[in-house]
Design a protein around this motif. Structure first.
Motif, PDB file in Angstrom:
ATOM      1  N   GLU A  29       0.825  -1.202   0.000  1.00  0.00           N
ATOM      2  CA  GLU A  29       0.000   0.000   0.000  1.00  0.00           C
ATOM      3  C   GLU A  29       0.865   1.260   0.000  1.00  0.00           C
ATOM      4  O   GLU A  29       1.839   1.372   0.742  1.00  0.00           O
ATOM      5  CB  GLU A  29      -0.909   0.002   1.231  1.00  0.00           C
TER       6      GLU A  29
ATOM      7  N   ASN B 247      -0.705   8.178   9.271  1.00  0.00           N
ATOM      8  CA  ASN B 247      -0.209   8.761   8.029  1.00  0.00           C
ATOM      9  C   ASN B 247       0.261  10.182   8.333  1.00  0.00           C
ATOM     10  O   ASN B 247      -0.047  10.733   9.392  1.00  0.00           O
ATOM     11  CB  ASN B 247      -1.295   8.746   6.947  1.00  0.00           C
TER      12      ASN B 247
ATOM     13  N   ASN C 238      -9.313   9.878  10.371  1.00  0.00           N
ATOM     14  CA  ASN C 238      -8.691   9.318   9.171  1.00  0.00           C
ATOM     15  C   ASN C 238      -7.753   8.159   9.484  1.00  0.00           C
ATOM     16  O   ASN C 238      -7.778   7.135   8.814  1.00  0.00           O
ATOM     17  CB  ASN C 238      -7.924  10.423   8.427  1.00  0.00           C
ATOM     18  N   ALA C 239      -6.928   8.297  10.522  1.00  0.00           N
ATOM     19  CA  ALA C 239      -6.005   7.219  10.872  1.00  0.00           C
ATOM     20  C   ALA C 239      -6.724   6.084  11.590  1.00  0.00           C
ATOM     21  O   ALA C 239      -6.453   4.908  11.352  1.00  0.00           O
ATOM     22  CB  ALA C 239      -4.872   7.764  11.753  1.00  0.00           C
TER      23      ALA C 239
ATOM     24  N   PHE D 122      -0.253   3.374   7.494  1.00  0.00           N
ATOM     25  CA  PHE D 122      -1.113   3.155   6.329  1.00  0.00           C
ATOM     26  C   PHE D 122      -0.446   2.267   5.296  1.00  0.00           C
ATOM     27  O   PHE D 122      -1.114   1.659   4.458  1.00  0.00           O
ATOM     28  CB  PHE D 122      -1.511   4.495   5.700  1.00  0.00           C
ATOM     29  N   THR D 123       0.878   2.159   5.335  1.00  0.00           N
ATOM     30  CA  THR D 123       1.621   1.333   4.368  1.00  0.00           C
ATOM     31  C   THR D 123       1.565  -0.152   4.702  1.00  0.00           C
ATOM     32  O   THR D 123       2.049  -0.968   3.914  1.00  0.00           O
ATOM     33  CB  THR D 123       3.085   1.777   4.341  1.00  0.00           C
TER      34      THR D 123
ATOM     35  N   THR E 219      -6.811  -1.742  13.266  1.00  0.00           N
ATOM     36  CA  THR E 219      -5.931  -0.574  13.227  1.00  0.00           C
ATOM     37  C   THR E 219      -4.834  -0.664  14.281  1.00  0.00           C
ATOM     38  O   THR E 219      -3.930   0.174  14.313  1.00  0.00           O
ATOM     39  CB  THR E 219      -6.765   0.707  13.447  1.00  0.00           C
TER      40      THR E 219
ATOM     41  N   PHE F 127      -2.880   6.851   1.036  1.00  0.00           N
ATOM     42  CA  PHE F 127      -3.776   7.072   2.168  1.00  0.00           C
ATOM     43  C   PHE F 127      -4.793   8.131   1.776  1.00  0.00           C
ATOM     44  O   PHE F 127      -4.596   8.891   0.832  1.00  0.00           O
ATOM     45  CB  PHE F 127      -3.010   7.468   3.445  1.00  0.00           C
TER      46      PHE F 127
ATOM     47  N   ARG G  72     -11.244   0.686   0.224  1.00  0.00           N
ATOM     48  CA  ARG G  72     -10.638   1.597   1.193  1.00  0.00           C
ATOM     49  C   ARG G  72     -11.661   1.966   2.273  1.00  0.00           C
ATOM     50  O   ARG G  72     -12.844   2.151   1.995  1.00  0.00           O
ATOM     51  CB  ARG G  72     -10.129   2.860   0.496  1.00  0.00           C
TER      52      ARG G  72
ATOM     53  N   CYS H  53      -7.575   4.526   7.799  1.00  0.00           N
ATOM     54  CA  CYS H  53      -6.544   3.967   6.924  1.00  0.00           C
ATOM     55  C   CYS H  53      -5.217   3.737   7.625  1.00  0.00           C
ATOM     56  O   CYS H  53      -4.271   3.243   7.020  1.00  0.00           O
ATOM     57  CB  CYS H  53      -6.341   4.860   5.696  1.00  0.00           C
ATOM     58  N   GLY H  54      -5.095   4.082   8.910  1.00  0.00           N
ATOM     59  CA  GLY H  54      -3.840   3.907   9.632  1.00  0.00           C
ATOM     60  C   GLY H  54      -3.062   5.210   9.745  1.00  0.00           C
ATOM     61  O   GLY H  54      -3.378   6.221   9.104  1.00  0.00           O
TER      62      GLY H  54
END
Length: 432
Positions: A10, A244, A291-292, A226-227, A411, A13, A237, A241-242
Motif C-alpha cells: 500500500e 499517516n 482518518n487514521a 497506512f503502508t 488498526t 492514504f 478503502r 486507513c492507519g
C-alpha cells in the motif's frame, strides 16, 4: 480497470474533514452558514437534533432561532439519549421520518447528539432499519445507497470529535455491546465549533470527554501505518486507513495543546482560554483519528460501557448506570499503550514527552502509561475497572465484547489475541 499498483504494498492514504468554522461567536452565524449550504432556499426544512440538557441551557433554541431568522423552517427534536442506544436512535429516526422530509440536519450537543443526528440523516435518506447499517458482526454493515442531506454539527462538549468523523456510536441493548456505524457519508458537512458553548460543561464531563480527546490523538498516532498490508482497490478503502503524515500532524498538535489546557479546564471551568484550547485539541484530534483510526483502548471501551451494572459517574444527568465513553476508553489506555510500545517505541515516547515535557529523560515502556495515570489521578477519574464495578470474573465477557470490534482492532499496531486483551483488562483493574 485495476490500479497499476494493485499487487504491491500500500502506498496511498486518504484524508477527509468537514468544513470548519471555529471561534468564540461562531454559533451566532449558523443561520447564514446553513442557508448557504442550502442555496438560500427560503423555507427549507431543517431538523435540529439535541438533548434535554442542552435545550434547557438554551443552546438548541438559540440555533433554531438563527435558522428561522435566515429564512429557514426549523424544528427541534430534543429526545437524544446520553450515550445513544439502538432504542433511542430508533425513536429519533421514527420522529424524523414522521416529520420529514428534511433539507438539512443540525446537531447541537455532545457526541450523543451528533451521533444521533448521523443516524437520523442516514435513515431518512436511505431505506432499511438501523441494524442494516451497524458494523458487522453485530449488524449487517450495509452501505448507504443514497446521498445524505447536509449535516452541520455544533458541539457543546470537547471530546468526542464526532463533528469530524464518519462514525456513529451506539449501545445495542440486547447484545450488551457498544458498536457503531461507519461510512464516509456520515461525516458532517460542516463543524461549527464555538468554545463559549462548552463553558457549562461540568468538571466530571470535561475530564471524561478530555480523555477521549487524548486517546483519539494517542491511538491514531500509534496506529498501524497506512503502508501496512497489500495495495487496496478503491472500493475497499475504509475511513480508518492507519497512521499517516497528515493525521500525525493533527494528533501531535492535539497532544501539545492538551498538555497546557486539560488540567486547567477541569479545575477552572470558567476559564475561556482553557476551554478554547480544549476545543482546538478536540478538533485537531478529530481530524487525526477520523482518518487514521483508533484501536485497543476504544475497542475495550465498547464492552466496558455496554455491560456496566451499577456505576453512576459524577456530573452526568442520567439516572441510569453508565460509564461515559471517554472514561471507558481511558480506563485501559495505560496498559494498552504498555502493550503496543514495542511496535513503535519512538512514537510512544514522543507522545509522552508532548504530554509531560519534564519526563523527557525516561525512555522506558512505562513512561506513557505513567504519564496517563498521573493525569487521570489529577482530574479525578476512577482508579481502574474495579472502581466502576468490574472484577476478574468479568474479564471473559469483556474480552468477548472487545473481540467483536474488529474494525478497530484492525488498526492496532500489533496483532491482538484474546489472551492479550485479557491481560490488558486484568492489569487495568487497579491502576493506582
Amino acid at each position: 480497470m485495476e490500479p497499476t499498483a494493485a499487487a504491491g504494498t500500500e502506498s496511498v492514504f486518504t484524508y477527509g474533514a468537514p468544513a470548519l468554522k471555529f471561534g468564540v461567536g461562531a454559533a451566532e452565524e449558523i443561520g447564514y452558514d446553513v442557508a448557504q449550504l442550502l442555496g438560500e432556499r427560503a423555507g427549507a426544512r431543517v431538523l435540529v437534533v439535541t438533548d434535554p440538557g442542552v435545550r434547557a441551557a438554551g443552546h438548541a433554541d438559540a440555533v433554531a432561532e438563527r435558522l428561522v431568522a435566515a429564512g429557514l423552517d426549523a424544528t427541534v427534536f430534543d429526545g437524544v439519549h446520553v450515550e445513544p442506544t439502538d432504542r433511542s436512535l430508533e425513536e429519533a429516526v421514527a420522529f424524523a421520518r414522521d416529520g420529514g422530509p428534511w433539507d438539512a440536519v443540525v446537531a447541537v450537543g455532545g457526541g450523543s447528539a451528533i451521533d444521533t443526528a448521523k443516524a437520523v440523516d442516514l435513515l431518512t435518506t436511505n431505506d432499511g432499519d438501523l441494524m442494516d447499517y451497524v458494523n458487522a458482526p453485530v449488524g449487517r454493515a450495509r452501505a448507504p445507497r443514497n446521498p445524505l442531506v447536509p449535516l452541520v454539527a455544533v458541539p457543546t462538549t470537547t471530546g468526542t470529535g464526532s463533528e469530524s468523523t464518519t462514525i456513529c456510536v451506539l449501545d445495542v441493548l440486547d447484545q450488551h455491546v457498544k458498536t457503531g456505524i461507519s461510512h464516509p457519508r456520515l461525516r458532517p458537512t460542516m463543524a461549527v465549533v464555538d468554545p463559549r458553548l462548552t463553558l457549562s460543561q461540568p468538571a466530571g464531563v470535561t475530564a471524561a470527554a478530555g480523555m477521549d480527546i487524548l486517546c483519539h490523538a494517542l491511538e491514531s498516532y500509534t496506529a498501524r501505518p497506512f503502508t501496512a498490508g497489500a495495495r487496496k482497490r478503491p472500493e475497499d478503502r475504509v475511513p480508518y486507513c492507519g497512521a499517516n503524515p497528515i493525521a500525525d500532524m493533527w494528533s501531535e498538535r492535539a497532544l501539545a495543546v492538551l498538555a497546557g489546557a486539560f488540567r486547567t479546564a477541569v479545575r477552572h471551568g470558567d476559564d475561556l482560554e482553557a476551554r478554547e484550547q480544549m476545543a482546538l485539541a478536540a478538533t485537531f484530534a478529530g481530524m487525526g483519528f477520523g482518518n487514521a483510526g483508533v484501536h485497543i483502548p476504544h475497542a475495550n471501551a465498547y464492552p466496558i460501557a455496554g455491560r456496566v451494572r451499577g456505576f453512576h459517574p459524577t456530573d452526568y444527568p442520567s439516572d441510569e448506570p453508565m460509564v461515559p465513553h471517554g472514561m471507558a476508553v481511558a480506563l485501559t489506555a495505560p496498559e494498552a499503550f504498555r502493550f503496543t510500545f514495542e511496535s513503535s517505541p519512538e512514537r510512544h515516547l514522543h507522545a509522552a514527552r508532548l504530554l509531560a515535557p519534564a519526563s523527557a529523560y525516561d525512555a522506558s515502556p512505562g513512561l506513557l502509561p505513567q504519564v496517563l495515570v498521573d493525569l487521570m489521578r489529577d482530574i479525578d477519574l476512577p482508579a481502574g475497572l474495579g472502581a466502576v464495578g468490574y472484577a476478574e470474573s468479568d474479564v471473559g465477557d469483556l474480552v468477548e465484547g472487545t473481540m467483536k470490534q474488529q474494525r478497530l482492532l484492525a488498526t492496532a499496531p500489533r496483532e491482538v489475541t484474546e489472551d492479550d486483551i485479557a491481560g490488558i483488562l486484568r492489569a487495568s483493574m487497579e491502576l493506582w
